[in-house]
Design a protein around this motif. Structure first.
Motif, PDB file in Angstrom:
ATOM      1  N   UNK A  82      -9.040  -2.105  -2.742  1.00  0.00           N
ATOM      2  CA  UNK A  82     -10.055  -2.008  -2.366  1.00  0.00           C
ATOM      3  C   UNK A  82      -9.343  -2.505  -0.761  1.00  0.00           C
ATOM      4  N   UNK A  83      -8.959  -3.538  -0.152  1.00  0.00           N
ATOM      5  CA  UNK A  83      -8.478  -3.215   1.065  1.00  0.00           C
ATOM      6  C   UNK A  83      -7.949  -2.210   1.547  1.00  0.00           C
ATOM      7  N   UNK A  84      -6.661  -1.390   0.618  1.00  0.00           N
ATOM      8  CA  UNK A  84      -6.391  -0.075   1.404  1.00  0.00           C
ATOM      9  C   UNK A  84      -6.876   0.767   1.787  1.00  0.00           C
ATOM     10  N   UNK A  85      -7.808   0.601   0.879  1.00  0.00           N
ATOM     11  CA  UNK A  85      -9.042   1.902   1.112  1.00  0.00           C
ATOM     12  C   UNK A  85      -9.753   1.297   2.016  1.00  0.00           C
ATOM     13  N   UNK A  86     -10.416   0.497   2.469  1.00  0.00           N
ATOM     14  CA  UNK A  86     -11.645   0.066   3.869  1.00  0.00           C
ATOM     15  C   UNK A  86     -10.826  -0.159   4.950  1.00  0.00           C
ATOM     16  N   UNK A  87      -9.608  -0.650   5.379  1.00  0.00           N
ATOM     17  CA  UNK A  87      -8.754  -0.688   5.722  1.00  0.00           C
ATOM     18  C   UNK A  87      -7.680  -0.315   6.770  1.00  0.00           C
ATOM     19  N   UNK A  88      -6.983  -0.216   7.804  1.00  0.00           N
ATOM     20  CA  UNK A  88      -5.900   1.056   8.069  1.00  0.00           C
ATOM     21  C   UNK A  88      -4.692   0.146   8.222  1.00  0.00           C
ATOM     22  N   UNK A  89      -3.435   0.686   7.873  1.00  0.00           N
ATOM     23  CA  UNK A  89      -2.344  -0.013   8.447  1.00  0.00           C
ATOM     24  C   UNK A  89      -1.718  -1.138   7.758  1.00  0.00           C
ATOM     25  N   UNK A  90      -2.474  -1.116   6.501  1.00  0.00           N
ATOM     26  CA  UNK A  90      -2.045  -1.278   5.000  1.00  0.00           C
ATOM     27  C   UNK A  90      -0.257  -1.143   4.757  1.00  0.00           C
ATOM     28  N   UNK A  91       1.187  -1.911   5.369  1.00  0.00           N
ATOM     29  CA  UNK A  91       2.437  -1.150   4.966  1.00  0.00           C
ATOM     30  C   UNK A  91       2.219  -0.530   3.895  1.00  0.00           C
ATOM     31  N   UNK A  92       2.854   1.090   3.774  1.00  0.00           N
ATOM     32  CA  UNK A  92       3.412   1.454   3.292  1.00  0.00           C
ATOM     33  C   UNK A  92       4.025   0.975   2.112  1.00  0.00           C
ATOM     34  N   UNK A  93       5.312   0.350   2.333  1.00  0.00           N
ATOM     35  CA  UNK A  93       5.762  -0.080   1.550  1.00  0.00           C
ATOM     36  C   UNK A  93       5.846  -1.107   0.661  1.00  0.00           C
TER      37      UNK A  93
END
Length: 836
Positions: free
Chosen positions: A753-764
């Protein structure tokens, strides 16, 4: 006796018989005399008075019954004999009480009775003499002269029992009493008494006293000379004549004194003891600054000594003392050349092969003179001679040190100061050494340090200061020496690269700071209030310890020691805000070092010791922190958080049974940040600690705090989530005992949910979550939990959708694997019923 006498006096009353009265008289006399002998004259008086009353009663009874005149006379003599004794005892008691009037009255009554009792003359003579001695000791010269005059008069009455020698002794003391009266009026009486004494019995003491009286009465030199010549005609001994000569010089009758010395030397020239007279003559000349005449006499003695008329060993020693005293007086007034001349005279009495230690002392004193005269080569020769004869003497090594410093030979100077340090403790300071405090041989180290500094030898001075601080018992001297040492060494040490040499210097400075701490504690111990100077000393040394701690970045153990020393030194300073902050920082740093060392400890015992020490410092620091918070706003200070983390780590690693109760209060603290909970989580599972449940709880709280913020810090959140997932699903295998699988699923959903709602979550991190959920699905498949397997693998596909540049690399492979998984699931539809 006291009790028996009192009881006896109760017997008979007024009708007592003669026998009872005689017994009462005898017992009263003996009891009274006993009290006098033990020093209670007041108590004695009542018994003597009772004896007198008894004698009166006895006299009346005897007179009443006497039949003839002869019988009456005999009875009267018997009573008077007892009366004489009682009166003499009463005189003794009165004298002891300082009652001169009563004592003299009793004694004179006894004297009047001597015609009837001549055998008592000697007794009364000695009694009066003893009274004279006692009153003279008490400086009662008038009373003393009375008693001694009476003693002499009484003694003359019976020369058979009192010899002339005793009469002369009485007269000499009488003359002394008149002389000590210190009144010119009595000098003539003193002279008459001593002349009479010498006439009664000639004695050296009488002649000497006569000279003292003549000198005190300030007669002319001509009369004095006559008295002196009279002594020579009486053939008195050499020692007596020399004593008279000294007496004349002491009373500044120099003309007569020197003339008398000349006569003495001539009169006793053939005596084997003539050396005594010669030495005294030289000493007198030197004291009166007649140096040329003294040198002539010395040359005569040297010549005689070399031609067979040798002085005795004792007299040679006396001559050395005379010469050295004169040299020392010249040295004190900085006339070093003159001092050397007198030392050379002394040197001429030593043979080349003589090994006397005094010769080494003489060479040292000469070296000191040469040094003051800037004659380094001659000083060095003298010191070499001294070292050859007495190498283990502290003063010898001190001069070796001075020569080395003046020559710029720092290696030789360091060896000398090291040798001096080894000799310092057992050595006893010698007499006649110049400019040295004999009561404190440690002062040599102070002089050595000062001398090295004056001559630019800083390394040598540092070593001397170090030894001075080690051995001095004067706290102020030690602190001053240490401050000088630090000022010398610190600039050099701070510029040294990290090396074994720098470590040795740091250890040396650590030892010096420990010494400073000890001396300051001795100064403050037991004092209700301390001086500003002592507080300033403590401030100075604590700052030095702090700065040295800061310089030990690559040596944490040394850093800890310096911080602890800074803390201990700060305890002698007033507890203001600055000091409290410094103490807090020192203890925090020390605890941090102990924790770090504890993590690296090679044995469980070593680790426990280090962690226990850290815990002790944490508790002290918390006390200081509580005091510090009362002095101002420290909301931005991380101290409380650090203390919490440090204490948690110690308790966790030591498997403290009360760890949970400690954490109960921690969970409720409102000001803790996510980072703090993450650290707690990390520490909870760091070996040897193993508390995964605590780590889980801490990570949950950290994630909750991240999500509560207006904008989530995605990087920090992702790292925290990574740690939580890794804790719950280690190596792709969910830990169902730690956390139910549904809850683990919820954490994955939260991350998504955090990945969906925010930007910049580290791809790794997204990729890692995808792989972690896929592996969990595969693990479920292997456990024949096919529905869960499809669910977890489906979750992996959802993470795949949010990959960026890596999506293309994994998309085809994951979709193929997922398709194969779905086909396998369809073939095993029955597997659904195998799930719990």
């Amino acid at each position: 006796r006291h009790v028996a006498c009192k009881l006896m006096c109760m017997c008979g009353g007024s009708a007592a018989s003669e026998e009872v009265i005689r017994r009462q008289i005898l017992m009263n006399m003996k009891t009274g005399k006993g009290w006098v002998d033990v020093g209670n004259a007041v108590c004695a008086d009542q018994f003597f008075q009772a004896a007198m009353t008894g004698l009166e009663q006895l006299y009346v009874k005897l007179m009443q019954r006497s039949s003839t005149e002869v019988h009456m006379t005999l009875q009267k003599i018997a009573v008077e004999r007892d009366l004489f004794k009682v009166l003499s005892y009463q005189a003794e008691a009165a004298c002891a009480q300082g009652d001169f009037q009563r004592a003299s009255t009793c004694a004179l009554r006894c004297k009047d009775m001597l015609m009837r009792f001549p055998k008592m003359t000697g007794y009364l003579h000695i009694l009066c003499y003893n009274f004279g001695v006692e009153t003279h000791k008490q400086s009662k010269y008038e009373e003393s002269s009375f008693w001694l005059s009476q003693s002499y008069d009484i003694g003359k009455m019976d020369k058979n029992s009192v010899g002339p020698e005793m009469l002369a002794k009485v007269l000499r003391l009488l003359a002394t009493a008149y002389l000590d009266w210190d009144d010119r009026e009595y000098y003539d009486k003193a002279l008459s008494a001593i002349n009479l004494a010498n006439k009664e019995y000639l004695n050296p003491a009488g002649l000497f006293l006569k000279m003292k009286i003549l000198l005190k009465s300030e007669i002319a030199n001509e009369e004095l000379l006559e008295a002196v010549m009279e002594i020579m005609h009486l053939d008195m001994s050499l020692d007596f004549c020399l004593n008279v000569a000294k007496l004349l010089m002491d009373h500044e009758r120099e003309a007569v004194g020197f003339y008398f010395m000349k006569i003495i030397c001539e009169h006793f020239k053939s005596s084997e003891n003539i050396g005594k007279a010669l030495l005294l003559h030289i000493d007198m000349l030197l004291q009166r600054k007649e140096e040329l005449l003294a040198k002539e006499k010395i040359e005569e003695i040297i010549l005689g000594h070399q031609t067979g008329r040798e002085l005795t060993t004792d007299l040679v020693g006396c001559l050395h003392n005379i010469l050295w005293r004169k040299a020392a007086r010249s040295f004190e007034v900085q006339n070093y050349a003159d001092a050397l001349n007198w030392y050379y005279y002394s040197l001429r009495f030593y043979t080349a092969d003589q090994t006397d230690l005094d010769l080494a002392k003489l060479r040292r004193n000469m070296a000191s003179c040469y040094l003051h005269l800037k004659q380094l080569d001659k000083a060095k020769e003298a010191v070499i001679e001294a070292e050859r004869r007495d190498p283990t003497n502290i003063f010898t090594q001190f001069y070796v040190f001075k020569i080395a410093v003046l020559e710029g030979n720092s290696g030789r100077a360091l060896r000398a100061i090291t040798t001096l340090e080894k000799l310092l403790i057992p050595e006893v300071p010698e007499e006649n050494e110049l400019l040295l405090d004999r009561e404190s041989p440690v002062m040599l180290l102070s002089l050595a340090a000062q001398f090295a500094l004056e001559n630019g030898q800083q390394i040598v001075a540092g070593k001397a200061l170090e030894y001075l601080a080690r051995y001095s018992e004067d706290p102020q001297q030690v602190l001053t020496a240490l401050k000088c040492l630090f000022r010398l060494v610190l600039p050099r040490v701070s510029q040294m690269p990290e090396s074994e040499s720098k470590k040795k210097e740091m250890d040396r400075l650590l030892t010096c700071l420990n010494t400073a701490l000890l001396k300051l504690s001795q100064s403050f111990n037991g004092e209700a209030s301390t001086s500003d100077s002592r507080v300033n000393e403590a401030h100075w040394f604590r700052k030095i310890a702090w700065n040295l701690a800061v310089q030990c970045g690559k040596d944490p153990v040394a850093m800890r020691e310096f911080f602890i020393l800074s803390y201990k030194l700060s305890q002698f300073c007033p507890s203001d805000q600055v000091i409290l902050i410094a103490q807090k920082t020192c203890l925090l740093m020390a605890a941090a070092v102990d924790l770090e060392q504890g993590r690296k400890a090679s044995t469980a015992f070593e680790q426990t010791e280090l962690l226990s020490r850290a815990l002790e410092q944490i508790h002290k620091c918390r006390e200081i922190w509580n005091l510090l918070k009362e002095t101002g706003d420290f909301s931005s200070d991380p101290c409380e958080t650090l203390l919490l983390l440090y204490e948690f780590e110690v308790k966790a690693k030591m498997n403290d049974p009360f760890l949970d109760s400690f954490l109960e209060s921690v969970w409720e603290l409102p000001h803790l940040e996510s980072k703090t909970f993450e650290i707690i989580a990390s520490l909870a599972v760091e070996m040897p600690a193993h508390y995964p449940s605590i780590a889980l709880k801490a990570l949950k709280r950290a994630l909750l705090l991240y999500k509560k913020k207006e904008s989530i810090d995605v990087l920090k959140y992702s790292k925290c989530m990574h740690n939580l997932i890794n804790l719950l699903v280690p190596d792709g295998v969910p830990d169902s005992e730690l956390c139910p699988l549904e809850e683990v699923w919820g954490h994955f959903e939260d991350a998504l949910s955090v990945i969906i709602l925010t930007e910049g979550y580290p791809e790794a991190e997204i990729l890692w979550l995808m792989i972690k959920s896929w592996n969990t699905g595969i693990y479920m498949y292997g456990r024949r939990k096919y529905v869960s397997a499809e669910k977890w693998c489906g979750l992996a596909l959802r993470f795949l959708d949010h990959l960026g540049s890596l999506k293309r690399s994994y998309e085809t492979q994951v979709n193929i694997l997922y398709s194969e998984l779905v086909e396998a699931l369809d073939r095993k539809k029955g597997s659904l019923f195998n799930e719990e």
